[in-house]
Motif scaffolding. Structure first.
Motif, PDB file in Angstrom:
ATOM      1  N   GLU A  61      10.047 -21.993  22.025  1.00  0.00           N
ATOM      2  CA  GLU A  61      11.411 -22.263  21.575  1.00  0.00           C
ATOM      3  C   GLU A  61      11.627 -21.755  20.149  1.00  0.00           C
ATOM      4  N   ASP A  62      10.612 -21.875  19.306  1.00  0.00           N
ATOM      5  CA  ASP A  62      10.742 -21.336  17.951  1.00  0.00           C
ATOM      6  C   ASP A  62      10.905 -19.822  17.986  1.00  0.00           C
ATOM      7  N   GLN A  63      10.106 -19.157  18.795  1.00  0.00           N
ATOM      8  CA  GLN A  63      10.201 -17.701  18.904  1.00  0.00           C
ATOM      9  C   GLN A  63      11.565 -17.282  19.431  1.00  0.00           C
ATOM     10  N   LEU A  64      12.072 -18.022  20.410  1.00  0.00           N
ATOM     11  CA  LEU A  64      13.365 -17.672  20.983  1.00  0.00           C
ATOM     12  C   LEU A  64      14.485 -17.866  19.961  1.00  0.00           C
ATOM     13  N   GLY A  65      14.429 -18.920  19.183  1.00  0.00           N
ATOM     14  CA  GLY A  65      15.431 -19.123  18.153  1.00  0.00           C
ATOM     15  C   GLY A  65      15.439 -17.997  17.141  1.00  0.00           C
ATOM     16  N   GLU A  66      14.247 -17.573  16.718  1.00  0.00           N
ATOM     17  CA  GLU A  66      14.144 -16.473  15.754  1.00  0.00           C
ATOM     18  C   GLU A  66      14.645 -15.172  16.373  1.00  0.00           C
ATOM     19  N   LEU A  67      14.339 -14.959  17.647  1.00  0.00           N
ATOM     20  CA  LEU A  67      14.785 -13.742  18.320  1.00  0.00           C
ATOM     21  C   LEU A  67      16.314 -13.699  18.412  1.00  0.00           C
ATOM     22  N   LEU A  68      16.927 -14.818  18.738  1.00  0.00           N
ATOM     23  CA  LEU A  68      18.387 -14.857  18.823  1.00  0.00           C
ATOM     24  C   LEU A  68      19.031 -14.577  17.467  1.00  0.00           C
ATOM     25  N   THR A 100      21.491 -11.507  17.014  1.00  0.00           N
ATOM     26  CA  THR A 100      22.851 -11.743  16.537  1.00  0.00           C
ATOM     27  C   THR A 100      23.182 -10.814  15.370  1.00  0.00           C
ATOM     28  N   GLY A 101      22.220 -10.632  14.476  1.00  0.00           N
ATOM     29  CA  GLY A 101      22.445  -9.735  13.344  1.00  0.00           C
ATOM     30  C   GLY A 101      22.665  -8.300  13.784  1.00  0.00           C
ATOM     31  N   PHE A 102      21.864  -7.829  14.731  1.00  0.00           N
ATOM     32  CA  PHE A 102      22.020  -6.454  15.213  1.00  0.00           C
ATOM     33  C   PHE A 102      23.335  -6.288  15.970  1.00  0.00           C
ATOM     34  N   LEU A 103      23.738  -7.300  16.732  1.00  0.00           N
ATOM     35  CA  LEU A 103      25.010  -7.230  17.448  1.00  0.00           C
ATOM     36  C   LEU A 103      26.181  -7.122  16.472  1.00  0.00           C
ATOM     37  N   SER A 104      26.085  -7.843  15.381  1.00  0.00           N
ATOM     38  CA  SER A 104      27.194  -7.841  14.423  1.00  0.00           C
ATOM     39  C   SER A 104      27.421  -6.452  13.829  1.00  0.00           C
TER      40      SER A 104
END
Length: 293
Positions: free
Chosen positions: A205-212, A216-220
């Motif tokens: 879950e920690d890895q997934l949070g960091e990945l999101l 999100t930054g790249f999508l922006s």
């Protein structure tokens, strides 16, 4: 939350039964994986501390698009995805024709999940350049979408130059393209060119949070948000409806599950280690988790 069934390492004779069960039980997508051959690779496996892949000579790797075509013929609803297929280890037109045919035969139920690939040995055997695989994939994706439009089309780029020409059959709807991989390059590719992102390993879950956060930054950078990208994430936590609701609220569209990975000792004692165990745990997962979503 969508539930994608991960079928990697299954025997070739199991896929039709798994697809029928997924169709009946309400799974959204069945995934298949891609390798051309097994060898004593010179390339280290990147997802293992030892560099040794988690499969052996006897592991089945049926062709993904042949398998998807076969599974689609015995199902009505469930969709099919590659997790992941390696287009740059092949020529452009082999990829275009295989995916297009599977999409047509499945009545637009095919999803193209792609990655750049890690196994240099496979590129050497097919005569494709391992070192330009990322750049070639970046050019391949728009070229594939052009070919799938139908009619006379052309593309003139750095690595691919063709047309005017046409391929047939082509699907009625665009083939969704999901990008695999969690490097910055892969996440940037998903943010720029993907209809979705699909994880090909299990994330805490920690890895997934960091990945999101990274995604999100790249999508922006492209004026997009997580609402614009279907994120499919295998989650390394005990499956439950509450777990998946939490991550759905954070923008995860779906998860990848193979319920036999978490089979109980009692299930293993009752059903053994083969297809019977897979079908029984799929049904249990559908009743205990999916039905509560």
């Amino acid at each position: 939350m969508e539930f994608w069934l991960g079928s990697s390492f299954s025997g070739a004779g199991e896929y039709l039964d798994l697809a029928r069960a997924a169709d009946r039980l309400g799974y959204d997508v069945v995934t298949v994986s891609d390798h051309l051959f097994y060898a004593d690779y010179d390339t280290p496996y990147p997802y293992s501390p030892t560099g040794v892949p988690p499969y052996r000579q006897e592991t089945h790797w049926p062709d993904p698009w042949v398998t998807i075509g076969a599974m689609s013929s015995v199902t009505e609803r469930v969709r099919f995805a590659t997790n992941v297929y390696i287009p740059p280890v092949r020529d452009l037109f082999t990829v275009a024709k295989a995916v297009s045919t599977a999409a047509v035969l499945s009545n637009d139920r095919a999803i193209l999940g792609v990655g750049v690939g890690w196994c240099k040995d496979e590129f050497l055997q097919t005569g494709q350049d391992f070192h330009t695989r990322g750049k070639r994939l970046d050019e391949m994706l728009p070229a594939l979408r052009t070919l799938w439009q139908g009619g006379m089309v052309e593309h003139h780029g750095t690595y691919y130059d063709f047309g005017p020409l046409s391929i047939a059959p082509v699907p009625d709807k665009p083939v969704p393209v999901y990008i695999g991989g969690d490097s910055d390059a892969a996440l940037r590719r998903a943010a720029r060119a993907g209809d979705g992102w699909i994880g090909n390993r299990i994330y805490s879950e920690d890895q997934l949070g960091e990945l999101l956060t990274r995604l999100t930054g790249f999508l922006s950078e492209h004026g997009r948000t997580l609402d614009d990208l279907a994120v499919i994430a295998p989650i390394g936590a005990m499956p439950s409806a509450d777990l998946y609701r939490k991550w759905a609220d954070r923008g995860v569209r779906g998860t990848l599950a193979a319920p036999w990975w978490t089979a109980s000792p009692e299930e293993k004692a009752t059903h053994g280690k083969g297809l019977a165990l897979k079908l029984a745990t799929m049904e249990r997962f559908a009743e205990e988790v999916m039905a509560k979503m």
